[in-house]
Write an enzyme that holds these catalytic residues in place. Sequence first.
Site, PDB file in Angstrom:
ATOM      1  N   THR A 154      -5.635  33.315  32.219  1.00  0.00           N
ATOM      2  CA  THR A 154      -5.466  31.972  32.784  1.00  0.00           C
ATOM      3  C   THR A 154      -4.120  31.823  33.482  1.00  0.00           C
ATOM      4  O   THR A 154      -4.023  31.222  34.551  1.00  0.00           O
ATOM      5  CB  THR A 154      -5.575  30.917  31.666  1.00  0.00           C
ATOM      6  OG1 THR A 154      -6.791  31.112  30.964  1.00  0.00           O
ATOM      7  CG2 THR A 154      -5.546  29.519  32.239  1.00  0.00           C
ATOM      8  N   THR A 155      -3.071  32.398  32.878  1.00  0.00           N
ATOM      9  CA  THR A 155      -1.718  32.275  33.418  1.00  0.00           C
ATOM     10  C   THR A 155      -1.606  32.916  34.801  1.00  0.00           C
ATOM     11  O   THR A 155      -0.726  32.557  35.587  1.00  0.00           O
ATOM     12  CB  THR A 155      -0.703  32.913  32.446  1.00  0.00           C
ATOM     13  OG1 THR A 155      -0.870  32.311  31.163  1.00  0.00           O
ATOM     14  CG2 THR A 155       0.727  32.725  32.905  1.00  0.00           C
ATOM     15  N   TYR A 173     -16.706  24.496  30.716  1.00  0.00           N
ATOM     16  CA  TYR A 173     -17.315  23.440  31.526  1.00  0.00           C
ATOM     17  C   TYR A 173     -18.747  23.085  31.112  1.00  0.00           C
ATOM     18  O   TYR A 173     -19.073  21.913  30.970  1.00  0.00           O
ATOM     19  CB  TYR A 173     -17.275  23.795  33.021  1.00  0.00           C
ATOM     20  CG  TYR A 173     -17.745  22.670  33.919  1.00  0.00           C
ATOM     21  CD1 TYR A 173     -16.974  21.533  34.101  1.00  0.00           C
ATOM     22  CD2 TYR A 173     -18.980  22.737  34.558  1.00  0.00           C
ATOM     23  CE1 TYR A 173     -17.407  20.495  34.903  1.00  0.00           C
ATOM     24  CE2 TYR A 173     -19.426  21.698  35.355  1.00  0.00           C
ATOM     25  CZ  TYR A 173     -18.638  20.585  35.527  1.00  0.00           C
ATOM     26  OH  TYR A 173     -19.079  19.545  36.313  1.00  0.00           O
ATOM     27  N   TYR A 197     -11.776  35.009  23.272  1.00  0.00           N
ATOM     28  CA  TYR A 197     -10.670  34.110  23.623  1.00  0.00           C
ATOM     29  C   TYR A 197     -11.143  32.671  23.466  1.00  0.00           C
ATOM     30  O   TYR A 197     -11.997  32.210  24.222  1.00  0.00           O
ATOM     31  CB  TYR A 197     -10.197  34.397  25.048  1.00  0.00           C
ATOM     32  CG  TYR A 197      -9.061  33.528  25.544  1.00  0.00           C
ATOM     33  CD1 TYR A 197      -8.243  32.796  24.681  1.00  0.00           C
ATOM     34  CD2 TYR A 197      -8.790  33.442  26.911  1.00  0.00           C
ATOM     35  CE1 TYR A 197      -7.207  32.013  25.147  1.00  0.00           C
ATOM     36  CE2 TYR A 197      -7.743  32.663  27.391  1.00  0.00           C
ATOM     37  CZ  TYR A 197      -6.967  31.944  26.507  1.00  0.00           C
ATOM     38  OH  TYR A 197      -5.938  31.166  26.980  1.00  0.00           O
ATOM     39  N   ARG A 212      -8.927  24.129  27.353  1.00  0.00           N
ATOM     40  CA  ARG A 212      -9.342  24.477  28.715  1.00  0.00           C
ATOM     41  C   ARG A 212     -10.856  24.548  28.873  1.00  0.00           C
ATOM     42  O   ARG A 212     -11.387  24.230  29.929  1.00  0.00           O
ATOM     43  CB  ARG A 212      -8.724  25.813  29.133  1.00  0.00           C
ATOM     44  CG  ARG A 212      -7.225  25.740  29.376  1.00  0.00           C
ATOM     45  CD  ARG A 212      -6.716  27.035  29.989  1.00  0.00           C
ATOM     46  NE  ARG A 212      -5.284  27.005  30.262  1.00  0.00           N
ATOM     47  CZ  ARG A 212      -4.724  26.529  31.368  1.00  0.00           C
ATOM     48  NH1 ARG A 212      -5.487  26.024  32.318  1.00  0.00           N
ATOM     49  NH2 ARG A 212      -3.411  26.550  31.523  1.00  0.00           N
ATOM     50  N   LYS A 224      -8.241  36.249  20.606  1.00  0.00           N
ATOM     51  CA  LYS A 224      -7.069  35.486  20.990  1.00  0.00           C
ATOM     52  C   LYS A 224      -7.411  34.039  20.670  1.00  0.00           C
ATOM     53  O   LYS A 224      -8.248  33.427  21.323  1.00  0.00           O
ATOM     54  CB  LYS A 224      -6.754  35.650  22.478  1.00  0.00           C
ATOM     55  CG  LYS A 224      -5.578  34.797  22.946  1.00  0.00           C
ATOM     56  CD  LYS A 224      -5.353  34.901  24.449  1.00  0.00           C
ATOM     57  CE  LYS A 224      -4.219  33.975  24.894  1.00  0.00           C
ATOM     58  NZ  LYS A 224      -4.026  33.996  26.375  1.00  0.00           N
ATOM     59  N   ILE A 233      -0.772  36.987  22.329  1.00  0.00           N
ATOM     60  CA  ILE A 233      -0.825  37.168  23.778  1.00  0.00           C
ATOM     61  C   ILE A 233      -0.093  35.958  24.338  1.00  0.00           C
ATOM     62  O   ILE A 233      -0.565  34.824  24.253  1.00  0.00           O
ATOM     63  CB  ILE A 233      -2.263  37.271  24.309  1.00  0.00           C
ATOM     64  CG1 ILE A 233      -2.892  38.567  23.805  1.00  0.00           C
ATOM     65  CG2 ILE A 233      -2.267  37.236  25.842  1.00  0.00           C
ATOM     66  CD1 ILE A 233      -4.336  38.753  24.217  1.00  0.00           C
TER      67      ILE A 233
END
Length: 293
Positions: free
Chosen positions: A47-48, A110, A136, A141, A164, A206
């Site tokens: 994402t980063t 979503y 993850y 998000r 994660k 992470i």
Amino acid sequence: MSNFLKGTGVALATPFSADNSIDFNGLTNLIEHCINGGVEYLVVLGTTAESATLSKEEKIQLIAHVIKVNNDRLPLVLGIGGNNTAAVIEEMQNTDLSSFSAILSVVPMYNRPTQEGILAHYKEINAATSLPILLYNVPSRTGVNMTAETTLKLANLDNIIGIKEAVGDFTQVLKIIKDKPKDFLVISGDDTLALPAVAAGGAGVISVVGQGIPKEFSNTIRLGLAGKTDQAFSELYKIMPLIDYAFAEGNPAGIKSILKQQGVCDDHVRLPLVAASDKLSKTIQNFMTTLSI
């Protein structure tokens, strides 16, 4: 087999130039900054990385550049996830994964699947690859939380080696650690909660902030893994304000401001994100000067 994922992994940001193109020189600087700072592994296209704004061709170029610059010095983990199970599998099967040690795959976002849907999604992914898979979970998000019960069911699949976990609910983290298979890795996705998770039996983190201050952050986690808890928390408390600043105006705006302060890369981000405000950037600069970073 999965000891390479213990310690500090960093979710690499994608440096951009003023014209919005990928700044490959900045990316080289970032990789060297992380390696020289002592992190244990690198995570590509998380994402980063603002991966949602990268084109398919840009992703290919970015992956190739990271592989070249890393030159087999650290293990690499590749983010491949999405809310279309078939598309995730297709991407996995059409990507050269020979340079990667594992895949990081996020809970579908979503469309908010049920727990049964999440289970079915990961079972399909597990069956489609022989590469180790990290789950993850990041409800802030994705809009849906993968429960501890669902994670523990998936932990018994052949290729799923860890998670994660960025749920923000430490009780859920503890439930997973308490009942997980012996070799299943619980990796924090929350920089502030990483050390408490390690103290409880987690494998590391992470990290976002870890790429900004790789030496200081990775050393804190190593101290925790070595059982030197008092010293580890003492080090964490010194850098904890910087973690807050990194996320005060969203990720990766904050971490890019931190990187800019150190001359690693510029702080450009792609819309709909915007760069950190002057006020926040000044706060970061003053804090890092105080810490002599």
